[in-house]
Design a protein around this motif. Structure first.
Motif, PDB file in Angstrom:
ATOM      1  N   PRO B 433       0.805  -1.235   0.000  1.00  0.00           N
ATOM      2  CA  PRO B 433       0.000   0.000   0.000  1.00  0.00           C
ATOM      3  C   PRO B 433       0.835   1.282   0.000  1.00  0.00           C
ATOM      4  CG  PRO B 433      -0.027  -1.009   2.188  1.00  0.00           C
ATOM      5  CD  PRO B 433       0.714  -1.957   1.299  1.00  0.00           C
ATOM      6  N   ASP B 629       0.827   6.597   1.355  1.00  0.00           N
ATOM      7  CA  ASP B 629       0.104   5.432   1.845  1.00  0.00           C
ATOM      8  C   ASP B 629      -1.238   5.426   1.126  1.00  0.00           C
ATOM      9  OD1 ASP B 629      -1.530   3.678   3.271  1.00  0.00           O
ATOM     10  OD2 ASP B 629      -0.477   4.067   5.158  1.00  0.00           O
ATOM     11  N   GLU B 631      -3.703   3.610   1.341  1.00  0.00           N
ATOM     12  CA  GLU B 631      -4.882   3.217   2.121  1.00  0.00           C
ATOM     13  C   GLU B 631      -5.339   4.299   3.089  1.00  0.00           C
ATOM     14  OE1 GLU B 631      -4.018  -1.582   2.049  1.00  0.00           O
ATOM     15  OE2 GLU B 631      -3.761  -0.476   3.909  1.00  0.00           O
ATOM     16  N   THR B 632      -4.453   5.251   3.385  1.00  0.00           N
ATOM     17  CA  THR B 632      -4.858   6.352   4.279  1.00  0.00           C
ATOM     18  C   THR B 632      -4.729   7.717   3.606  1.00  0.00           C
ATOM     19  OG1 THR B 632      -2.626   6.605   5.145  1.00  0.00           O
ATOM     20  CG2 THR B 632      -4.079   5.103   6.344  1.00  0.00           C
ATOM     21  N   GLY B 633      -3.995   7.769   2.514  1.00  0.00           N
ATOM     22  CA  GLY B 633      -3.776   9.036   1.823  1.00  0.00           C
ATOM     23  C   GLY B 633      -2.643   9.867   2.404  1.00  0.00           C
ATOM     24  N   VAL B 634      -1.950   9.341   3.375  1.00  0.00           N
ATOM     25  CA  VAL B 634      -0.875  10.118   4.010  1.00  0.00           C
ATOM     26  C   VAL B 634       0.338  10.202   3.082  1.00  0.00           C
ATOM     27  CG1 VAL B 634       0.803  10.158   5.899  1.00  0.00           C
ATOM     28  CG2 VAL B 634      -1.591   9.605   6.353  1.00  0.00           C
ATOM     29  N   GLU B 697       7.775  17.015  10.076  1.00  0.00           N
ATOM     30  CA  GLU B 697       7.396  16.845   8.664  1.00  0.00           C
ATOM     31  C   GLU B 697       8.413  17.447   7.706  1.00  0.00           C
ATOM     32  OE1 GLU B 697       4.882  17.041  11.397  1.00  0.00           O
ATOM     33  OE2 GLU B 697       3.855  18.616  10.310  1.00  0.00           O
ATOM     34  N   PRO B 751      -4.324  14.170   3.580  1.00  0.00           N
ATOM     35  CA  PRO B 751      -4.568  12.729   3.459  1.00  0.00           C
ATOM     36  C   PRO B 751      -5.968  12.422   2.930  1.00  0.00           C
ATOM     37  CG  PRO B 751      -3.413  13.198   5.508  1.00  0.00           C
ATOM     38  CD  PRO B 751      -3.750  14.526   4.886  1.00  0.00           C
ATOM     39  N   GLU B 752      -6.964  13.128   3.447  1.00  0.00           N
ATOM     40  CA  GLU B 752      -8.326  12.833   2.990  1.00  0.00           C
ATOM     41  C   GLU B 752      -8.504  13.105   1.499  1.00  0.00           C
ATOM     42  OE1 GLU B 752     -11.612  14.254   5.265  1.00  0.00           O
ATOM     43  OE2 GLU B 752     -13.028  13.702   3.688  1.00  0.00           O
ATOM     44  N   LEU B 755      -6.691  10.440  -0.514  1.00  0.00           N
ATOM     45  CA  LEU B 755      -7.388   9.144  -0.530  1.00  0.00           C
ATOM     46  C   LEU B 755      -8.644   9.215  -1.397  1.00  0.00           C
ATOM     47  CD1 LEU B 755      -7.320   6.265   0.622  1.00  0.00           C
ATOM     48  CD2 LEU B 755      -8.931   7.036   2.356  1.00  0.00           C
ATOM     49  N   ARG B 756      -9.390  10.295  -1.249  1.00  0.00           N
ATOM     50  CA  ARG B 756     -10.630  10.443  -2.023  1.00  0.00           C
ATOM     51  C   ARG B 756     -10.330  10.407  -3.522  1.00  0.00           C
ATOM     52  NH1 ARG B 756     -15.795  12.231  -0.621  1.00  0.00           N
ATOM     53  NH2 ARG B 756     -15.195  12.850   1.473  1.00  0.00           N
ATOM     54  N   ARG B 759      -9.354   6.970  -4.684  1.00  0.00           N
ATOM     55  CA  ARG B 759     -10.529   6.090  -4.798  1.00  0.00           C
ATOM     56  C   ARG B 759     -11.345   6.446  -6.037  1.00  0.00           C
ATOM     57  NH1 ARG B 759     -11.365   3.779   0.406  1.00  0.00           N
ATOM     58  NH2 ARG B 759      -9.280   2.966   0.775  1.00  0.00           N
TER      59      ARG B 759
END
Lengths: 288, 766
Positions: B433, B629, B631-634, B697, B751-752, B755-756, B759
């Motif tokens: 991932p 990542d 799966e989390t969008g990070v 970061e 991240p959101e 991920l969005r 997807r």
């Protein structure tokens, strides 16, 4: 914030609960939630401000009757540095290690973190995994009366608890986990440091022959209160940790949570994260 | 015989002169200043986004003990501010966005002032509001300003060549739309001002402005005080990044309060106020369309932008000046068309911010370049090299690249990052991932000032005293960027003095000579050159005096280590102070004091936005390597490899700080920072939810300085202030594509959002 008429610094629990019984009080412990909230107007001070920091009964970490008692004034830094806790409940120390900044940890107390009742409260999820109870004290007219209550029943809504107005949360107690107990806590923020949880996931149980028993799951920032994951627990209890079990448990999380969309994340993203993080935790537990 | 060797400070690691006072707490910021009898000012801001003001009742506030002045629009001349002259300091008839100022109070304490604000009652009639520029452009949309019934205060159009020709020559044409968000400066020092009138009606303003001289001229008509009666003092400024390039309503409001109360009045923002009521970076929707031939030659580019102007006009509206430069001239584009429509809405308004539109422009251009390379099947580095500008070129927009290190930047950043090997390797697919990616992007920015006004000059006055101590009075402001140190270095170099012998005065309009202001990365280049030339004049004078004394030609002498020395062998002849005293205490009756006004050889653009607007141009390339990542969008940025054409390094330590700071600011823009504006309201006015990136970061940063030795720049330097922040967001997006095969058209890459998008695109997101 101009309406504080009285400021009290009691030096015993007796004195504190008597003063609290007079009503219309705000309690101050670490102040790390209270001060920002009163500054932004999210809440206001009552007419009496009681600083609890000099109350000796609220201090200290002790071992008693096979359990551990954390005085409500135990700071997050105290939790992090306590050798007994680190050995008996590493999941709690781990949560403390991801709690805000050093400055906030030095001031923030465990009792305050619980009474603030944020759905995202970082110390609450590991305490739920440990089966903690809270100890409350109040003036019953003649003496200090106490009652205890399971932590998971304590929360009634965001910022709301079962604590009565004159009650003081004095301590948190939990049994020392036995042999084979394993617990994982993952806090997910949008950056690694100094962040408020977007979600947090905790899973614990006793691992025997690839099977998890006495499973506890808990989730933060995905419901009005920090929640136990009963469906997730049922999906795991007594089952071999196969990839099928893990998948089913990860799906079951979705029944346990009811996230909202806010400025930090959408409900959709919170759901995705809980599912993914649960899978990852369980994969880790199954292989370690 | 004492021999003194020639030493230089240029290119050395010179600690900033203002570092010790800042670290020890000696530095006096506006917040630290207290004047006798000083009052505290507070502003009542509206909670509406578009409403008519029916009534303002200040009677209870006026009656509160400790209140000395309560003012509304009715009590002031209230001439509008800003380049659109559309922003009255106090709003009397209607409010147009969330930060609007309605009334102000001066009181004996901050608490009393706050209490007084709560006692002011306002009646409104809400008006229909509009938050989307597209809606604002529609027929029948709410009109924000009567002066502009179409809601369009400005448009910009630039072109060269003929787009239709370019289309015909193209083998590939691609179009994309990018949407860029609000961020704000987050200066450590929040905004503030102290205003004080003397009994003669002279005004002293303690200000954080980065344009002290234009400030006097611009604020004069607004407050009705002639510029010659305005004295600007600039206490140490806790960061500006462009935010103090304009005048905002709180400044004239505080001055009005001082006039009405006849007391000094201080106003300092809360952090919440800072996030709600200070300027933002311009949000832009940008449509880019362009083509290329099979061999990788660009054929044309067309860019249309819509600028959400918010309720009023500040500098954000003029960012097209810079955006079009990158569109037209970062690469060789034979045919180009650029158009901007600036649209009023009921959102917050935008100001100038490090990069001035170039972060937005470069995000669009450099992600589009990546896409074109992909479509043509050419390596993204090769594609860029094929179209990169070179030394000696004049672009169709009129920019002349006397020096140009662009190709060196590209190849250096690529080589040091391993881009050539990593890019195809990551692209070919990865297990698990968490995927790695590498992305490249470049930039063009002005490096020798920008002739926005008829002059782009800076004045210096310099005196060498009787003990060889030098005082440099410069018109340019140090907003934290380190210009004071660089100016001292240039002067020390000319006069052969240790840097400790130079003191720089840069914060008092009654003392310092005129300067345009701190903007366009111009200070090292223009103020530095001005100081260098003033020091050179002093040097000539000193050498001439010495030549008479020692019977040697000025060319046979040198200044080293505070001494006049014989140039050929470095033998010390006389202490510099003694030489100057010999001027005072003799029949020569003279002092050593010089001045310089340096005007760069640039020109104002014509009506078509063409012309060589800067004396030189800066280039840079940054390569980002990251992990995402899926799966989390990070997104975790692992490494940034930067190569910048800086002309020449003047202060190694200072320039490293600028590049690191710029990259960090750019990463914040790209990944975490987001001023969330919903229905005109700022939803996250605190650092709890406005997320700056923090130390963990910050990635490993490798930087190389390409020294092209600019012939006009002082000691060969070009400006570097803005450049490092400009291209990193495009490099991050390109690296994400390399890792995932998905393109990202909106920032920030939280991240959101990542991920969005992953997807949605389902691995098929080009």
């Amino acid at each position: 914030m101009h309406d504080i008429k009285r400021y009290l610094v009691p030096d015993s629990l007796d004195e504190a609960v008597r003063a609290a019984a007079e009503g219309d009080v705000t309690f101050l412990a670490g102040g790390t939630d209270l001060m920002p909230q009163t500054r932004t107007g999210a809440r206001s001070f009552s007419s009496t401000l009681i600083n609890l920091k000099q109350v000796p009964e609220l201090r200290g970490v002790s071992r008693e009757n096979g359990g551990i008692r954390l005085g409500a004034l135990t700071t997050v830094t105290d939790v992090l540095n306590d050798v007994v806790l680190r050995k008996a409940a590493p999941v709690l120390s781990q949560a403390a290690d991801h709690f805000a900044s050093d400055q906030v940890r030095n001031s923030a107390t465990i009792g305050g973190n619980i009474c603030n009742a944020s759905p995202a409260g970082d110390m609450i999820i590991p305490l739920l995994l440990l089966g903690a109870v809270v100890e409350l004290a109040s003036w019953n007219g003649e003496a200090v009366g106490t009652r205890t209550m399971p932590l998971e029943e304590f929360f009634t809504g965001p910022g709301k608890t079962q604590r009565e107005p004159g009650e003081i949360l004095t301590a948190i107690r939990f049994p020392v986990p036995g042999e084979g107990f394993t617990a994982r806590f993952v806090k997910f923020g949008t950056r690694p440091a100094l962040d408020i949880s977007v979600v947090s996931v905790g899973i614990a149980g006793v691992k025997e022959n690839g099977t998890l028993r006495r499973v506890r799951a808990a989730f933060g920032a995905v419901a009005p209160v920090p929640v136990r994951g009963r469906n997730t627990e049922a999906a795991l209890e007594g089952k071999l940790l196969t990839s099928d079990t893990i998948r089913q448990a990860s799906e079951a999380t979705q029944e346990d949570i009811s996230p909202i969309s806010d400025v930090r994340a959408s409900a959709w993203y919170r759901r995705e994260l809980v599912r993914t993080l649960t899978t990852r935790i369980l994969n880790d537990v199954s292989t370690s | 015989m004492t021999v003194i060797a020639k030493e230089t400070l240029i290119g050395k690691r010179v600690p900033k002169l203002d570092a010790p006072p800042k670290v020890s707490g000696e530095a006096r910021y506006l917040q630290d200043i207290e004047l006798p009898g000083m009052l505290f000012g507070k502003i009542l801001r509206t909670d509406r986004v578009h409403a008519r003001i029916l009534n303002i009742d200040v009677s209870a506030a006026k009656a509160l003990p400790g209140v000395h002045a309560v003012i509304t629009a009715a009590d002031t001349p209230n001439v509008p501010l800003g380049i659109g002259r559309d922003n009255p300091p106090l709003k009397g008839d209607k409010v147009r966005c969330i930060r609007d100022e309605i009334a102000a109070v001066a009181a004996e304490t901050e608490e009393i002032a706050e209490e007084a604000l709560r006692l002011i009652k306002i009646e409104y009639e809400d008006l229909p509001a509009v938050f989307d520029p597209a809606e604002s452009l529609k027929e029948g949309a709410p009109v924000i300003h009567d002066k502009h019934p179409d809601n369009i205060p400005f448009t910009f159009e630039y072109s060269h060549g003929d787009i239709s020709e370019g289309e015909k020559e193209s083998d590939v044409i691609l179009e994309e739309k990018v949407k860029l968000h609000y961020v704000t400066h987050c200066c450590m020092g929040v905004s503030g001002i102290i205003a004080n009138f003397d009994s003669e009606g002279n005004l002293v303003v303690y200000s954080q402005t980065q344009i002290p001289f234009m400030y006097k001229k611009d604020i004069s008509p607004v407050i009705g005080v002639p510029p010659e009666k305005i004295h600007v003092i600039q206490p140490v400024i806790g960061g500006a990044f462009g935010s103090k390039l304009d005048i905002y309503p709180f400044e004239p409001i505080c001055i009005f309060l001082a006039r009405v109360s006849r007391r000094p009045v201080k106003m300092v923002f809360t952090r919440e106020e800072e996030l709600v009521a200070s300027p933002t970076r311009q949000p832009v929707e940008l449509t880019i369309r362009g083509g290329a031939k099979k061999d990788g030659t660009l054929t044309f580019r067309e860019v249309h932008t819509v600028h959400d102007n918010g309720g009023y006009t500040s500098w954000g509206a003029t960012t097209p000046f810079v955006i079009m430069q990158t569109v037209s001239s970062l690469y060789r584009v034979p045919h180009c068309l650029y158009k901007t429509t600036v649209v009023y809405t009921n959102n917050p308004y935008s100001g100038s911010f490090r990069g001035y539109g170039n972060l937005q422009a470069t995000y669009a251009v450099e992600t589009h370049m990546d896409k074109l390379a992909e479509a043509l099947g050419i390596d993204p580095l090769e594609f860029r090299l094929r179209n990169a500008q070179e030394e000696g070129e004049t672009t169709p927009q009129g920019m002349r690249f006397h020096t140009c290190g662009f190709r060196d930047c590209l190849t250096t950043a690529a080589e040091k990052s391993g881009f050539r090997e990593k890019h195809p390797a990551y692209k070919s697919g990865q297990e698990g991932p968490v995927k790695r990616g590498v992305g490249i992007a470049s930039l063009l920015h002005v490096g020798g000032g920008a002739k926005i006004y008829r002059t782009d000059g800076c004045g210096t006055m310099l005196k060498v005293d009787d003990f060889g101590k030098v005082t440099v009075m410069t018109g340019s402001t140090d907003i934290g960027q380190g210009s004071e140190t660089v100016i001292a270095q240039f002067v020390a170099e000319e006069l052969g003095l240790p840097i400790g012998s130079i003191s720089v005065i840069n914060n008092d309009s009654e003392i310092t000579p005129w300067d345009v202001g701190v903007h366009a990365s111009r200070t090292t280049f223009i103020a530095g050159k001005s100081a260098q030339l003033a020091a050179r004049k002093a040097r000539m004078k000193l050498l001439k005096v010495a030549s008479e004394k020692f019977d040697l030609a000025p060319g046979q002498l040198d200044l080293r280590g505070g001494q006049v020395v014989r140039a050929e062998d470095g033998e010390a002849l006389m202490d510099l102070g003694k030489l100057i005293r010999s001027l005072h205490f003799s029949t020569k009756n003279d002092i050593v004091m010089t001045s310089e006004y340096y005007e760069p050889p640039s020109m104002m653009q014509d009506k078509e936005f063409k012309g060589d607007v800067s004396a030189t141009y800066a280039f840079g390339t940054q390569v980002v390597e990251l992990e995402v990542d899926t799966e989390t969008g990070v997104v975790r940025i692992l490494r940034v490899t930067a190569a910048h054409d800086v002309g020449r390094v003047i202060n190694q330590m200072g320039i490293e700080g600028q590049v690191e700071g710029g990259i960090v600011m750019g990463i914040g823009y790209a990944t975490t920072e987001n001023l969330v504006v919903e229905n005109g309201k700022v939803m996250n006015p605190s650092f709890r939810d406005y997320k700056l990136i923090t130390a963990p970061e910050v990635p490993e940063i490798d930087m190389t300085f390409i020294e092209t030795m600019d012939k006009e720049g002082p000691a060969g330097a070009k400006g570097i202030g803005e450049a490092p922040a400009i291209c990193i967001s495009a490099a991050i997006a390109n690296a994400l594509y390399n890792a995932t095969g998905v393109r990202f058209y909106e920032l920030p890459l939280t991240p959101e959002k990542v991920l969005r998008r992953l997807r949605e695109a389902g691995g098929n997101g080009a």
